[in-house]
Enzyme design. Structure first.
Site, mmCIF file in Angstrom:
data_model
loop_
_atom_site.group_PDB
_atom_site.id
_atom_site.type_symbol
_atom_site.label_atom_id
_atom_site.label_comp_id
_atom_site.label_asym_id
_atom_site.label_seq_id
_atom_site.Cartn_x
_atom_site.Cartn_y
_atom_site.Cartn_z
ATOM 1 N N THR A 1 -6.530 10.543 7.763
ATOM 2 C CA THR A 1 -6.337 9.252 7.105
ATOM 3 C C THR A 1 -6.230 8.118 8.123
ATOM 4 O O THR A 1 -5.832 7.011 7.770
ATOM 5 C CB THR A 1 -5.023 9.281 6.296
ATOM 6 O OG1 THR A 1 -3.966 9.644 7.197
ATOM 7 C CG2 THR A 1 -5.081 10.285 5.165
ATOM 8 N N LYS B 1 0.835 -1.209 0.000
ATOM 9 C CA LYS B 1 0.000 0.000 0.000
ATOM 10 C C LYS B 1 0.868 1.257 0.000
ATOM 11 O O LYS B 1 1.903 1.304 0.659
ATOM 12 C CB LYS B 1 -0.874 0.018 1.263
ATOM 13 C CG LYS B 1 -1.809 -1.161 1.385
ATOM 14 C CD LYS B 1 -2.535 -1.178 2.717
ATOM 15 C CE LYS B 1 -1.618 -1.408 3.896
ATOM 16 N NZ LYS B 1 -2.345 -1.614 5.170
ATOM 17 N N GLY C 1 -6.756 4.985 10.029
ATOM 18 C CA GLY C 1 -7.547 3.774 9.795
ATOM 19 C C GLY C 1 -7.739 3.387 8.341
ATOM 20 O O GLY C 1 -8.498 2.466 8.036
ATOM 21 N N THR C 2 -7.015 4.032 7.422
ATOM 22 C CA THR C 2 -7.183 3.671 6.001
ATOM 23 C C THR C 2 -6.789 2.213 5.750
ATOM 24 O O THR C 2 -7.445 1.510 4.987
ATOM 25 C CB THR C 2 -6.315 4.557 5.074
ATOM 26 O OG1 THR C 2 -5.013 4.647 5.644
ATOM 27 C CG2 THR C 2 -6.910 5.923 4.877
ATOM 28 N N GLY C 3 -5.699 1.771 6.407
ATOM 29 C CA GLY C 3 -5.206 0.406 6.182
ATOM 30 C C GLY C 3 -6.193 -0.633 6.703
ATOM 31 O O GLY C 3 -6.471 -1.639 6.035
ATOM 32 N N CYS C 4 -6.726 -0.396 7.913
ATOM 33 C CA CYS C 4 -7.718 -1.321 8.490
ATOM 34 C C CYS C 4 -8.949 -1.371 7.591
ATOM 35 O O CYS C 4 -9.512 -2.439 7.319
ATOM 36 C CB CYS C 4 -8.151 -0.848 9.879
ATOM 37 S SG CYS C 4 -6.799 -0.695 11.042
HETATM 38 N N1 LIG Z 1 -4.000 10.501 0.647
HETATM 39 C C1 LIG Z 1 -4.402 9.398 0.019
HETATM 40 N N2 LIG Z 1 -5.027 9.474 -1.185
HETATM 41 C C2 LIG Z 1 -5.470 8.374 -1.838
HETATM 42 N N3 LIG Z 1 -5.337 7.128 -1.329
HETATM 43 C C3 LIG Z 1 -4.735 6.983 -0.139
HETATM 44 C C4 LIG Z 1 -4.230 8.092 0.600
HETATM 45 N N4 LIG Z 1 -3.695 7.635 1.761
HETATM 46 C C5 LIG Z 1 -3.854 6.297 1.754
HETATM 47 N N5 LIG Z 1 -4.466 5.898 0.606
HETATM 48 C C6 LIG Z 1 -4.855 4.525 0.274
HETATM 49 O O1 LIG Z 1 -5.392 3.950 1.452
HETATM 50 C C7 LIG Z 1 -5.082 2.564 1.515
HETATM 51 C C8 LIG Z 1 -4.370 2.253 2.827
HETATM 52 O O2 LIG Z 1 -2.988 2.538 2.673
HETATM 53 P P1 LIG Z 1 -2.012 3.044 3.817
HETATM 54 O O3 LIG Z 1 -0.646 2.973 3.255
HETATM 55 O O4 LIG Z 1 -2.522 4.360 4.313
HETATM 56 O O5 LIG Z 1 -2.220 1.938 4.939
HETATM 57 P P2 LIG Z 1 -1.777 1.918 6.472
HETATM 58 O O6 LIG Z 1 -0.509 2.658 6.668
HETATM 59 O O7 LIG Z 1 -1.831 0.516 6.898
HETATM 60 O O8 LIG Z 1 -2.960 2.762 7.143
HETATM 61 P P3 LIG Z 1 -3.251 3.045 8.711
HETATM 62 O O9 LIG Z 1 -2.074 2.553 9.513
HETATM 63 O O10 LIG Z 1 -3.463 4.550 8.762
HETATM 64 O O11 LIG Z 1 -4.508 2.309 8.997
HETATM 65 C C9 LIG Z 1 -4.258 2.264 0.263
HETATM 66 O O12 LIG Z 1 -5.127 1.783 -0.744
HETATM 67 C C10 LIG Z 1 -3.686 3.635 -0.110
HETATM 68 O O13 LIG Z 1 -3.400 3.727 -1.490
HETATM 69 C C1 LIG Z 2 -6.217 -1.094 17.188
HETATM 70 C C2 LIG Z 2 -5.442 -0.621 16.016
HETATM 71 N N1 LIG Z 2 -5.251 -1.469 14.968
HETATM 72 C C3 LIG Z 2 -4.559 -1.049 13.884
HETATM 73 C C4 LIG Z 2 -4.035 0.224 13.820
HETATM 74 C C5 LIG Z 2 -3.254 0.687 12.596
HETATM 75 O O1 LIG Z 2 -3.928 1.687 11.927
HETATM 76 C C6 LIG Z 2 -4.267 1.085 14.918
HETATM 77 N N2 LIG Z 2 -3.801 2.363 14.926
HETATM 78 N N3 LIG Z 2 -4.965 0.635 15.996
#
Ligand SMILES: Nc1ncnc2c1ncn2[C@@H]1O[C@H](COP(=O)(O)OP(=O)(O)OP(=O)(O)O)[C@@H](O)[C@H]1O
Ligand SMILES: Cc1ncc(CO)c(N)n1
Length: 275
Positions: free
Chosen positions: A214, A181, A216-219
């Site tokens: 942003t 990601k 929680g985008t990954g979750c």
């Molecule tokens: N500013 C942005 N614009 C468009 N897409 C984004 C943006 N930020 C994140 N994404 C998308 O969101 C999704 C999650 O990616 P990200 O790399 O943020 O995950 P993460 O670090 O595990 O997130 P988090 O730890 O905040 O939950 C991916 O599909 C990424 O492309």
């Molecule tokens: C509980 C929990 N799970 C995952 C993440 C990663 O976004 C977070 N910040 N908190």
């Protein structure tokens, strides 16, 4: 008197931590499942005291409590797809891997929560090793962010080419497919993810959404992939649909707290409720 229409819906399970601020973890996962009309079940691994500014404290549940939650769900309700989030320690990771080996966790999406998008390590080194050795080889889809991909591939990631090389290298750890990601990448690469399933190397690209909210985008992405697998989509379609969902939710991110607010999981409702 009226009679209920008995509906049947797909079921997904999230094995993850609680975020008291409601933006990530179990709270984001269950909201994402609900949006997709998938019944959400959960096995809590830890309780974080967390808000939009950071994590203040983490308390783990005993591994036996995590297993009991998983078994309570799979033995009675049954699940079509499962995701893991913050698993925290080697005991919980080993317990979850054992459940996967018992074939209790179909369509297993592993979000290897190790390092936050801002680069701070969320779990201990031994837990990273346990994820790599015990759980990642059992994953259907693995979704590392930039920093997690750097650890898993032992390489620097700062360009699209290095994301592609990392995805291919991480694939050798044994997951059926890998999605690196791009949210932690610089500039226009923030909306770019890389997919590799041993055959197809694909770049999934959306325009960067300009927002600081942003959290929680990954979750949310891994939960949406899981919901789409529960609905019966193939792996790549599930990922494409999930990416589109996260992008829409980012367009309606919520300005809450003093730091990074969450994405707007119910954006169609939010859109129509704004003045
Ligand atoms: N500013 C942005 N614009 C468009 N897409 C984004 C943006 N930020 C994140 N994404 C998308 O969101 C999704 C999650 O990616 P990200 O790399 O943020 O995950 P993460 O670090 O595990 O997130 P988090 O730890 O905040 O939950 C991916 O599909 C990424 O492309
Ligand atoms: C509980 C929990 N799970 C995952 C993440 C990663 O976004 C977070 N910040 N908190």
């Amino acid at each position: 008197m009226s009679v209920s229409n008995y509906l049947t819906v797909p079921v997904a399970l999230t094995i993850a931590g609680s975020d008291s601020g409601g933006g990530a973890g179990i709270q984001a996962d269950l909201r994402t499942f609900a949006f997709h009309k998938v019944h959400g079940t959960s096995a809590l691994t830890c309780v974080t005291a967390q808000n939009t500014q950071g994590v203040d404290r983490v308390d783990a549940l005993p591994a036996a409590a995590v297993i009991a939650q998983i078994l309570a769900v799979v033995r009675d309700i049954g699940v079509q797809a499962v995701k893991t989030g913050m698993l925290l320690n080697p005991e919980i990771i080993a317990a979850v891997a054992e459940q996967a080996m018992e074939e209790h966790l179909p369509n297993l999406v592993v979000d290897p929560v190790m390092v936050s998008r801002t680069g701070s390590q969320l779990i201990a080194d031994e837990a990273i090793l346990a994820l790599r050795e015990c759980l990642i080889p059992l994953a259907t889809i693995l979704t590392p962010n930039r920093y997690e991909a750097q650890i898993l591939s032992a390489s620097e990631i700062d360009t699209l080419e290095s994301m592609q090389a990392a995805a291919q290298r991480i694939f050798t750890l044994g997951a059926r497919a890998v999605l690196v990601k791009g949210g932690g990448m610089p500039g226009e690469l923030r909306g770019v993810d890389v997919w590799f399933d041993g055959n197809r190397l694909e770049v999934l690209k959306t325009a960067t959404v300009e927002t600081i909210h942003t959290h929680g985008t990954g979750c949310t992405l891994s939960a949406a992939i899981t919901a789409n697998l529960a609905l019966g989509h193939d792996m790549f379609t599930a990922v494409k649909l999930a990416k589109s969902y996260v992008t829409s939710a980012l367009h309606y991110s919520l300005q809450l707290g003093q730091g990074q607010g969450p994405v707007g999981h119910f954006f169609p409702l939010l859109e129509s409720s704004q003045p």
